[in-house]
Design a protein around this motif. Sequence first.
Motif, short mmCIF file in Angstrom:
data_model
loop_
_atom_site.label_atom_id
_atom_site.label_comp_id
_atom_site.label_asym_id
_atom_site.label_seq_id
_atom_site.Cartn_x
_atom_site.Cartn_y
_atom_site.Cartn_z
N SER A 133 0.87 -1.20 0.00
CA SER A 133 0.00 0.00 0.00
C SER A 133 0.90 1.24 0.00
CB SER A 133 -0.89 0.03 1.25
OG SER A 133 -0.09 0.26 2.40
N GLY A 134 0.27 2.40 -0.18
CA GLY A 134 1.05 3.63 -0.11
C GLY A 134 1.63 3.83 1.28
N LEU A 135 0.81 3.52 2.28
CA LEU A 135 1.28 3.72 3.65
C LEU A 135 2.44 2.77 3.98
CD1 LEU A 135 0.33 5.83 5.61
CD2 LEU A 135 -1.15 4.16 6.68
N ILE A 178 5.56 4.20 2.52
CA ILE A 178 6.10 5.29 3.34
C ILE A 178 6.82 4.72 4.57
CG2 ILE A 178 5.45 7.30 4.76
CD1 ILE A 178 3.10 7.65 2.65
N TYR A 192 -0.58 14.08 4.49
CA TYR A 192 -1.74 13.18 4.51
C TYR A 192 -2.00 12.66 5.94
CZ TYR A 192 -4.03 8.64 4.00
OH TYR A 192 -4.86 7.55 4.16
N GLU A 243 5.59 16.17 1.40
CA GLU A 243 4.89 15.73 0.19
C GLU A 243 5.16 16.79 -0.88
OE1 GLU A 243 0.83 15.30 1.56
OE2 GLU A 243 1.35 13.51 2.72
N ASN A 270 -1.95 17.69 0.89
CA ASN A 270 -3.35 17.32 0.87
C ASN A 270 -4.05 17.93 2.09
OD1 ASN A 270 -5.75 15.82 0.65
ND2 ASN A 270 -4.88 14.08 1.74
N ASP A 287 6.58 12.34 -0.55
CA ASP A 287 5.48 11.58 -1.14
C ASP A 287 5.08 12.34 -2.41
OD1 ASP A 287 2.86 10.78 -1.78
OD2 ASP A 287 2.36 10.34 0.30
N THR A 336 2.70 11.37 -4.59
CA THR A 336 1.44 10.77 -5.07
C THR A 336 0.61 11.73 -5.91
OG1 THR A 336 1.34 9.31 -3.14
CG2 THR A 336 -0.74 9.71 -4.28
N PHE A 337 0.42 12.96 -5.43
CA PHE A 337 -0.48 13.89 -6.12
C PHE A 337 0.11 14.38 -7.45
CE2 PHE A 337 -3.79 15.76 -2.99
CZ PHE A 337 -3.98 14.51 -2.40
N SER A 380 1.59 6.45 -3.23
CA SER A 380 0.44 5.59 -3.09
C SER A 380 0.04 5.28 -4.53
CB SER A 380 -0.70 6.30 -2.35
OG SER A 380 -1.87 5.53 -2.50
N THR A 393 -2.07 3.35 -5.40
CA THR A 393 -3.54 3.24 -5.34
C THR A 393 -4.18 4.40 -6.10
OG1 THR A 393 -3.11 2.50 -3.06
CG2 THR A 393 -5.41 2.96 -3.64
N LYS A 394 -3.44 5.50 -6.24
CA LYS A 394 -4.00 6.73 -6.81
C LYS A 394 -3.68 6.81 -8.32
CE LYS A 394 -5.32 7.57 -2.59
NZ LYS A 394 -4.33 7.06 -1.69
N THR A 406 -4.83 -1.50 -4.40
CA THR A 406 -4.19 -0.82 -3.27
C THR A 406 -2.72 -1.23 -3.37
OG1 THR A 406 -6.17 -0.95 -1.92
CG2 THR A 406 -4.11 -0.63 -0.75
N ALA A 407 -1.87 -0.24 -3.58
CA ALA A 407 -0.45 -0.56 -3.82
C ALA A 407 0.43 0.64 -3.50
CB ALA A 407 -0.24 -0.96 -5.29
N LEU A 440 -8.92 9.32 -4.21
CA LEU A 440 -8.78 10.26 -5.32
C LEU A 440 -8.10 9.58 -6.49
CD1 LEU A 440 -5.51 11.95 -5.24
CD2 LEU A 440 -6.30 11.39 -2.97
#
Length: 380
Positions: A82-84, A87, A108, A151, A155, A180, A182-183, A202, A204-205, A214-215, A322
Amino acid sequence: MSQTFETKIVHSSLQETNKIRSKTTPIYQTSAFTFDTLEDLEGFYHGETPYLYSRSGNPNTDELGQMVAELEEAPAGVATSSGLSAILTGILSVVSVGEHIVAADDIYGGTYHMLKEELKELGIETTFVSFADSQAIQGAIQDNTKLLYSETVTNPFLRVENIDELVNIRKKYHLNTMVDNTFATPYLLKPFEKGIDIVAHSATKYLGGHSDVTAGVIVGREDLMVKARQKVVNLGSNLSSFEAWLTCRGIKTLALRMERQVKNAQQLAETLKNNINVKAVYYPITLSEKGNGAIVTIELQPECNIHRFFSSLGWIKIVPTLAGVETTVSYPLGTSHRALSEEEQQNIGINKQVVRISVGIEASADIINQFEAAIKGSIS
Ligand SMILES: Cc1ncc(COP(=O)(O)O)c(C=O)c1O
């Protein structure tokens, strides 16, 4: 010959070693790999064959790690569950018990909680400060500080991190840095190229892009990725081969999706800035030359009834995530930031009128019309 981002993204690295020559990489849906002799088995430990057991390595998860590393222009990458967990894996590759982290105070909510509660319980302390203030970051650094964490785009208010300044502080105090991404995704920003040590996603996004996995992935310095891989094996935070495969498939359209989503987001942000019922629009202005991201956060005027707003959104659904191809909305107060105390929420500007919009690939006019209708519907 060197390739541009848009070309690289559709040519995954495993294809060259796939002897059966299937056009796409097969899914190695196996928990383990077999050997005919004890000599072959021994060969694994001497690097003669790559795989033993999927928790410690699988072609699909390796493909994902390599793919994101290539897109981020980093030497190595590791996929996680997962993203978490990406991290956590990145942090544990740098920081040990008794050491200290300085982190941005607007990250986040899940990462904030992990640092503040879980890692603290394990003996790793974090000081949270505003990363908009370079002096505050430097003032929080202690003798045992090992990592600066932030990040690239935060977020939900989309503050763009000053990566150059983080790298300057890193050099001055001999620290490691982790962000991070991700965005922004590597389509918009490549922080490793600018000197960041570890970049987390993440997946997942946007990397997965279709809300069906979920990755997580981390990429970065080779020595840190060797450690990260060991953490994944020893802590059991590996990704499944099928989810890695789905994520790799998703990544192939990242550039196309981002191009469209970023354009739609820009148009939505500009329209909502002119809506008198919207008190504030948060949308970056100088994120990258390819655009400013696909998330738009708004604060509605106090006259807008937030419940009516959400129930007037028609085909736009409320989700606690998201980055899918569909436009969706989330409610930071009720999901990503609900674990924060009221004071912490107020400090970063979260209140009951704040809505985060993840802009999709639909026709821009449809997205704009639906939001304008919902805002109108929210006025009593
Ligand atoms: C910026 C950011 N980083 C990390 C995460 C955690 O990712 P995951 O849910 O894949 O564990 C999220 C989840 O929303 C996120 O928004």
